[in-house]
Design an enzyme around this catalytic site. Structure first.
Site, mmCIF file in Angstrom:
data_model
loop_
_atom_site.group_PDB
_atom_site.id
_atom_site.type_symbol
_atom_site.label_atom_id
_atom_site.label_comp_id
_atom_site.label_asym_id
_atom_site.label_seq_id
_atom_site.Cartn_x
_atom_site.Cartn_y
_atom_site.Cartn_z
ATOM 1 N N ARG A 280 -42.035 -47.777 -47.910
ATOM 2 C CA ARG A 280 -42.665 -46.596 -46.962
ATOM 3 C C ARG A 280 -43.782 -47.655 -46.558
ATOM 4 O O ARG A 280 -43.649 -47.271 -45.457
ATOM 5 C CB ARG A 280 -42.960 -45.101 -48.129
ATOM 6 C CG ARG A 280 -42.253 -44.898 -48.958
ATOM 7 C CD ARG A 280 -41.318 -43.603 -47.643
ATOM 8 N NE ARG A 280 -40.128 -43.781 -47.612
ATOM 9 C CZ ARG A 280 -39.384 -44.925 -47.910
ATOM 10 N NH1 ARG A 280 -39.148 -45.416 -49.407
ATOM 11 N NH2 ARG A 280 -38.368 -46.183 -47.595
ATOM 12 N N ASN B 184 -49.813 -36.332 -44.687
ATOM 13 C CA ASN B 184 -48.705 -36.678 -44.942
ATOM 14 C C ASN B 184 -49.890 -37.914 -45.163
ATOM 15 O O ASN B 184 -50.479 -38.287 -44.961
ATOM 16 C CB ASN B 184 -48.273 -37.045 -43.424
ATOM 17 C CG ASN B 184 -47.259 -35.844 -42.777
ATOM 18 O OD1 ASN B 184 -46.660 -35.284 -43.900
ATOM 19 N ND2 ASN B 184 -46.986 -35.749 -41.732
ATOM 20 N N HIS C 211 -53.423 -35.312 -49.130
ATOM 21 C CA HIS C 211 -52.120 -35.961 -50.261
ATOM 22 C C HIS C 211 -52.604 -37.801 -49.543
ATOM 23 O O HIS C 211 -51.575 -38.025 -50.715
ATOM 24 C CB HIS C 211 -50.691 -36.099 -49.848
ATOM 25 C CG HIS C 211 -50.497 -34.347 -50.209
ATOM 26 N ND1 HIS C 211 -49.212 -33.828 -49.429
ATOM 27 C CD2 HIS C 211 -51.238 -33.511 -51.381
ATOM 28 C CE1 HIS C 211 -49.770 -32.652 -50.363
ATOM 29 N NE2 HIS C 211 -51.251 -32.219 -50.826
ATOM 30 N N ASN D 268 -42.366 -24.917 -36.593
ATOM 31 C CA ASN D 268 -41.468 -25.466 -38.636
ATOM 32 C C ASN D 268 -39.597 -25.666 -36.897
ATOM 33 O O ASN D 268 -39.055 -25.076 -36.912
ATOM 34 C CB ASN D 268 -41.067 -24.863 -39.455
ATOM 35 C CG ASN D 268 -41.495 -25.768 -40.192
ATOM 36 O OD1 ASN D 268 -42.079 -26.778 -40.615
ATOM 37 N ND2 ASN D 268 -40.751 -25.303 -41.339
ATOM 38 N N LEU D 269 -39.120 -26.342 -37.913
ATOM 39 C CA LEU D 269 -37.678 -26.899 -37.635
ATOM 40 C C LEU D 269 -37.261 -25.173 -37.934
ATOM 41 O O LEU D 269 -36.065 -25.135 -37.284
ATOM 42 C CB LEU D 269 -36.887 -28.122 -38.538
ATOM 43 C CG LEU D 269 -35.660 -28.376 -37.502
ATOM 44 C CD1 LEU D 269 -35.940 -28.729 -36.450
ATOM 45 C CD2 LEU D 269 -35.164 -29.403 -38.580
ATOM 46 N N ALA E 119 -41.052 -30.084 -33.697
ATOM 47 C CA ALA E 119 -42.748 -30.159 -33.408
ATOM 48 C C ALA E 119 -42.704 -31.246 -32.135
ATOM 49 O O ALA E 119 -43.583 -30.373 -31.386
ATOM 50 C CB ALA E 119 -43.222 -31.313 -34.388
HETATM 51 N N1 APR Z 1 -39.741 -30.907 -36.508
HETATM 52 C C1 APR Z 1 -40.398 -29.344 -37.347
HETATM 53 N N2 APR Z 1 -40.480 -29.270 -38.707
HETATM 54 C C2 APR Z 1 -39.285 -30.178 -39.141
HETATM 55 C C3 APR Z 1 -38.909 -31.504 -38.282
HETATM 56 C C4 APR Z 1 -38.800 -31.181 -36.524
HETATM 57 N N3 APR Z 1 -38.587 -32.681 -36.243
HETATM 58 N N4 APR Z 1 -37.743 -31.800 -38.621
HETATM 59 C C5 APR Z 1 -38.103 -30.693 -39.976
HETATM 60 N N5 APR Z 1 -38.724 -30.348 -39.904
HETATM 61 C C6 APR Z 1 -39.482 -29.343 -41.045
HETATM 62 C C7 APR Z 1 -38.321 -28.943 -42.388
HETATM 63 O O1 APR Z 1 -37.023 -27.920 -41.479
HETATM 64 C C8 APR Z 1 -39.083 -28.802 -43.628
HETATM 65 O O2 APR Z 1 -39.163 -27.115 -43.492
HETATM 66 O O3 APR Z 1 -40.397 -30.237 -41.664
HETATM 67 C C9 APR Z 1 -40.343 -29.698 -42.631
HETATM 68 C C10 APR Z 1 -40.659 -30.894 -44.328
HETATM 69 O O4 APR Z 1 -40.732 -30.220 -45.563
HETATM 70 P P1 APR Z 1 -40.930 -31.079 -46.732
HETATM 71 O O5 APR Z 1 -40.143 -32.145 -46.936
HETATM 72 O O6 APR Z 1 -41.103 -30.234 -47.798
HETATM 73 O O7 APR Z 1 -42.539 -32.106 -46.496
HETATM 74 P P2 APR Z 1 -43.721 -31.211 -46.193
HETATM 75 O O8 APR Z 1 -43.892 -29.954 -46.235
HETATM 76 O O9 APR Z 1 -44.713 -32.003 -45.909
HETATM 77 O O10 APR Z 1 -43.832 -31.365 -47.755
HETATM 78 C C11 APR Z 1 -45.128 -30.959 -49.167
HETATM 79 O O11 APR Z 1 -44.747 -32.277 -50.724
HETATM 80 O O12 APR Z 1 -43.261 -34.001 -51.788
HETATM 81 C C12 APR Z 1 -44.857 -33.806 -51.694
HETATM 82 O O13 APR Z 1 -47.053 -34.158 -51.599
HETATM 83 C C13 APR Z 1 -45.854 -34.702 -50.674
HETATM 84 O O14 APR Z 1 -46.823 -33.904 -48.821
HETATM 85 C C14 APR Z 1 -46.183 -34.318 -49.716
HETATM 86 C C15 APR Z 1 -45.124 -32.006 -49.993
#
Ligand code: APR
Length: 241
Positions: free
Chosen positions: A60, A93, A110, A203-204, A221
Site C-alpha cells: 500500500r 485515510n 486512523h 458519497n457515491l 467526490a
Molecule cells: N466519490 C465518492 N465516494 C466514493 C467514490 C467516489 N469516487 N468511490 C467510492 N465511494 C464511496 C463508496 O460508495 C463507499 O461508501 O466511498 C465509500 C468508501 O467506503 P469504505 O471502503 O468502507 O471506506 P471508509 O468508509 O473510509 O472505511 C472506514 O474502515 O477498514 C477501515 O480503517 C479503515 O479507515 C477505514 C475505515
C-alpha cells in the site's frame, strides 16, 4: 449555505481517494485488495502472521508513489487555505493525498502509511520503505520492532479529544467518501447534529448513516467537492461585502 457558518469539520474516507486509484476498503467483492479486512487490519492478524501484514502495508505504501491527489483533495486544500473560520479536516485515510494537495488543518485519525511505530521504544517516526525487511527504528536503533502506524480494528483512533471538541464547536459537518460502517467516525454526524451543526454528506451512494444528514449529494467526490467548495467560498465572500 454559509449564513452563520464559521466553524467547519470535514470527515473523509476511502471514497475521496478512489478517483486517484487507491482501492477503497469495502469493494463490491467485500475484499480490500484481495484480503479480508480482518486478516490484515487487526492486532490479532499481525500477531498471527506479521510477514503477511507487513507485506500488505508495504505494498500500500509503495502504491502511494504511483498516485496523485485528485480534484476533491485539491478543492479541500483550497478551502483550508481560504476559509477564514475554524476548519478541521479529519481523514480516516492512511494515504498522504490530502497533505500532498496542500491541506494543513488535517489529522489522520486512523494513522498513516508514512509513519512507523516502534514496539521497542514506543516512538513514532516518518517511514518510507519496506517494513517487512525488519529495518532498525531510527530512534532506538533496534531492528525488527517497527509496525505500521495504522489504527487497526480494536485499537483506539488518534486525537479523539481534539475531534470531539471540534465537533462540539462546528456549524457545518461534511462527510465525504465514507461508507459510515466504522465507528467512532460513523457517529460524528450525530455528535455534530446534537451540538446544532448543519450536516451534509457527499458519497457515491448513500452511506449506512445517510438518514442522519440534513442533506445528501450522491456522485463522485472529484465532481461534487470542487463545486461545493466554490459555492461555499463565494457565498461567504458575498456575506462579507
Ligand atoms: N466519490 C465518492 N465516494 C466514493 C467514490 C467516489 N469516487 N468511490 C467510492 N465511494 C464511496 C463508496 O460508495 C463507499 O461508501 O466511498 C465509500 C468508501 O467506503 P469504505 O471502503 O468502507 O471506506 P471508509 O468508509 O473510509 O472505511 C472506514 O474502515 O477498514 C477501515 O480503517 C479503515 O479507515 C477505514 C475505515
Amino acid at each position: 449555505m454559509p449564513r452563520d457558518i464559521s466553524n467547519i469539520v470535514i470527515l473523509t474516507g476511502a471514497g475521496i481517494s478512489a478517483e486517484s486509484g487507491v482501492a477503497t476498503f469495502r469493494g463490491p467483492d467485500g475484499l480490500w485488495e484481495g484480503h479480508r479486512v480482518e486478516d490484515v487490519a487487526t492486532p490479532e492478524a499481525f500477531a498471527h502472521d506479521p510477514d503477511l501484514v507487513q507485506a500488505f502495508y508495504d505494498a500500500r505504501r509503495a502504491k502511494l508513489k504511483t498516485v496523485e491527489p485528485n480534484a476533491a483533495h485539491r478543492a479541500l486544500a483550497k478551502l483550508d487555505a481560504q476559509w477564514p473560520g475554524e476548519l478541521l479536516l479529519v481523514t480516516q485515510n492512511v494515504d498522504d493525498l490530502h497533505e500532498r494537495a496542500g491541506s494543513e488543518r488535517l489529522l489522520h485519525m486512523h494513522g498513516e502509511l508514512g509513519s512507523a511505530w516502534c514496539l521497542g521504544c514506543d516512538a513514532r517516526s516518518p517511514f518510507d520503505g519496506l517494513m517487512a525487511e525488519g529495518p532498525a527504528c531510527p530512534v532506538c536503533r533496534q531492528p525488527g520492532q517497527l509496525r505500521p502506524d495504522i489504527v487497526w480494528f480494536g485499537e483506539m483512533p488518534y486525537e479523539m479529544e481534539r475531534i470531539e471538541r471540534a465537533l462540539a464547536r462546528c456549524d457545518l459537518f461534511v462527510s465525504i467518501g465514507t461508507s459510515g460502517a466504522v465507528y467512532p467516525a460513523a457517529g460524528f454526524v450525530q455528535t455534530a447534529r446534537y451540538h446544532g451543526a448543519r450536516t451534509l454528506e457527499m458519497n457515491l451512494n448513500p452511506s449506512e448513516g445517510s438518514f442522519h444528514f440534513h442533506e445528501s449529494r450522491m456522485g463522485r467526490a472529484g465532481e461534487l467537492v470542487p463545486g461545493w467548495v466554490e459555492d461555499l467560498l463565494r457565498e461567504n465572500a458575498d456575506e462579507r461585502t
